[in-house]
Design a protein around this motif. Structure first.
Motif, short mmCIF file in Angstrom:
data_model
loop_
_atom_site.label_atom_id
_atom_site.label_comp_id
_atom_site.label_asym_id
_atom_site.label_seq_id
_atom_site.Cartn_x
_atom_site.Cartn_y
_atom_site.Cartn_z
N ASP A 235 0.81 -1.22 0.00
CA ASP A 235 0.00 0.00 0.00
C ASP A 235 0.85 1.27 0.00
O ASP A 235 0.40 2.31 -0.50
N ARG A 236 2.06 1.18 0.54
CA ARG A 236 2.86 2.40 0.73
C ARG A 236 3.94 2.62 -0.33
O ARG A 236 4.44 3.74 -0.45
N ILE A 237 4.28 1.60 -1.09
CA ILE A 237 5.30 1.79 -2.13
C ILE A 237 4.69 2.19 -3.47
O ILE A 237 5.43 2.53 -4.41
N ARG A 238 3.37 2.21 -3.59
CA ARG A 238 2.73 2.39 -4.90
C ARG A 238 3.22 3.61 -5.67
O ARG A 238 3.53 3.50 -6.86
N PRO A 239 3.31 4.81 -5.08
CA PRO A 239 3.70 5.97 -5.89
C PRO A 239 5.15 5.93 -6.38
O PRO A 239 5.50 6.64 -7.33
N TRP A 240 5.99 5.12 -5.73
CA TRP A 240 7.41 5.11 -6.06
C TRP A 240 7.77 4.12 -7.15
O TRP A 240 8.90 4.15 -7.67
N LEU A 241 6.86 3.24 -7.52
CA LEU A 241 7.19 2.20 -8.48
C LEU A 241 7.48 2.76 -9.86
O LEU A 241 8.28 2.18 -10.61
N SER A 242 6.86 3.88 -10.21
CA SER A 242 7.11 4.46 -11.53
C SER A 242 8.57 4.91 -11.66
O SER A 242 9.14 4.89 -12.76
N VAL A 243 9.20 5.30 -10.56
CA VAL A 243 10.62 5.70 -10.62
C VAL A 243 11.49 4.49 -10.93
O VAL A 243 12.48 4.59 -11.66
N PRO B 30 6.29 1.71 11.48
CA PRO B 30 4.95 1.95 12.04
C PRO B 30 4.37 3.33 11.71
O PRO B 30 3.15 3.49 11.61
N ASP B 31 5.24 4.34 11.54
CA ASP B 31 4.73 5.69 11.30
C ASP B 31 4.69 6.05 9.81
O ASP B 31 4.43 7.20 9.46
N ALA B 32 4.93 5.06 8.93
CA ALA B 32 4.91 5.35 7.50
C ALA B 32 3.48 5.63 7.05
O ALA B 32 2.59 4.78 7.22
N PRO B 33 3.21 6.80 6.47
CA PRO B 33 1.83 7.11 6.06
C PRO B 33 1.43 6.35 4.81
O PRO B 33 2.27 6.01 3.98
#
Length: 378
Positions: A160-168, A275-278
């Motif tokens: 859920d949290r890596i999604r925006p970075w995959l395009s890089v 734990p604090d990763a948005p």
């Protein structure tokens, strides 16, 4: 430390750079069986130092088309062990290919025109019956990175949290500018070809393993895919291993760049698992566009920033990725390796840039394939 394993798909080519349908012959050679045996010996000798899995699982296998083979490396915590395993697998895959009068090349698509020949097997035949021309035209080679997870709750948190970075990662791994004998104008044309498959591409956030598995069950219920193995999300929970599998990159020319990408995937997972990763609030429509933009220009133009969601020079967006995972890279000891690898890519260009430069110099797509083979085996 989180384990890493890599799968790479290679194109089999003949004397003049053309894709050749010889995977069955390659896999039948005595050299093919040496891939696992040699990996076992190497890992046994260096387990204490390398962090390699004591039960190696390096393999050389068939793919959907006869013009391809695939390797996988054992899970390891030390990236030097991953690099050694990749070099060994490439060398042994090449030995097997040579015995079948072929060569392996780590490029995302065939620069020269190619007509696919489907691999034998009931599952492959069912896929071709189901997906028709999409399956018949699927001659692309990717790289998949597996990172270990403690449980599926952590795995979904990472997804859920890596999604925006995959395009890089798409941009950094871009290595497929040519298709059927012409320059496509894209740096990773493989990405677009693969997205024609019914489950390929980015996903919405899942929130829990229960939602993830319910989504997979709903996809299976449609009848549009045969089994869980055809859930081709950009990043997914592995159906076979306790890992998150990231599947966005073209296979890279150089082992060093493959290891750089593997280290970045691990750092993204470590960062996301905190734990604090948005959880980023970004819609799937935006993620699709970000992936398209990265496939279009690679490192040679603008990318959509995962921070501002506006276009910025690729080097600046890559810098944002490095900043995002800096603490994880420092903790794992991978910071220097990754920064050096990224600097090399930004200085000398991604695989697509190098292929275009070779073509501009020689005017020969066969020469492009030949030089790509040399880098593959360097």
């Amino acid at each position: 430390m989180r384990t890493v394993g890599v799968e790479e798909e290679y194109l089999l080519v003949g004397e003049h750079g053309e894709a050749v349908a010889r995977s069955r012959a390659v896999l039948a050679t005595p050299a093919a069986s040496a891939v696992t045996a040699d990996a076992a010996e190497a890992n046994t000798q260096s387990d204490a130092e390398s962090g390699a899995d004591p039960n190696p699982t390096t393999t050389l296998e068939s793919e959907l088309q006869e013009q391809q083979v695939e390797i996988s490396t054992p899970p390891a915590t030390d990236l030097a062990a991953v690099a050694d395993a990749l070099r060994l697998a490439r060398r042994r895959a090449q030995d097997a290919a040579a015995q079948a009068n072929a060569r392996i090349v780590a490029i995302g698509t065939s620069p020269l025109p190619a007509t696919t020949v489907g691999s034998a097997g009931e599952r492959y035949e069912r896929i071709r019956d189901l997906l028709a021309l999409t399956a018949r035209e699927q001659l692309t080679s990717g790289a998949h990175v597996h990172v270990g997870i403690s449980d599926e709750d952590e795995g979904v948190r990472i997804l859920d949290r890596i999604r925006p970075w995959l395009s890089v990662l798409v941009a950094l791994g871009s290595n497929s500018p040519f298709w059927q004998g012409e320059d496509t104008g894209y740096s990773s044309y493989r990405s677009l070809v693969f997205r024609r498959w019914p489950t390929a591409g980015p996903t919405d956030a899942f929130g829990s393993p229960e939602t993830y598995h319910r989504t997979v069950e709903q996809l299976l219920a449609t009848g549009a895919i045969l089994d869980e193995g055809m859930v081709y999300f950009d990043a997914r929970l592995s159906a076979r291993y306790p890992t998150v599998e990231v599947r966005v990159s073209d296979v890279t020319l150089a082992v060093e760049h493959a290891v750089t990408l593997a280290a970045l995937v691990r750092a993204l997972a470590d960062t996301a698992a905190q734990p604090d990763a948005p959880a980023p609030d970004v819609r799937i429509e935006v993620l699709r566009l970000m992936g398209w933009r990265a496939a279009r220009s690679g490192l040679s133009g603008e990318l959509v920033s995962p921070v501002s969601f506006t276009p910025l020079p690729a080097e600046e967006v890559v810098g944002q990725l490095l900043e995002h995972v800096d603490a994880a890279l420092t903790a794992s000891g991978d910071r220097t390796l990754v920064h050096d690898g990224v600097a090399h890519l930004l200085r000398d260009g991604d695989g697509a840039t190098r292929q275009r430069a070779w073509f501009a110099e020689t005017g020969s797509l066969a020469e492009v394939v030949g030089r790509a083979h040399e880098v593959t085996m360097a």
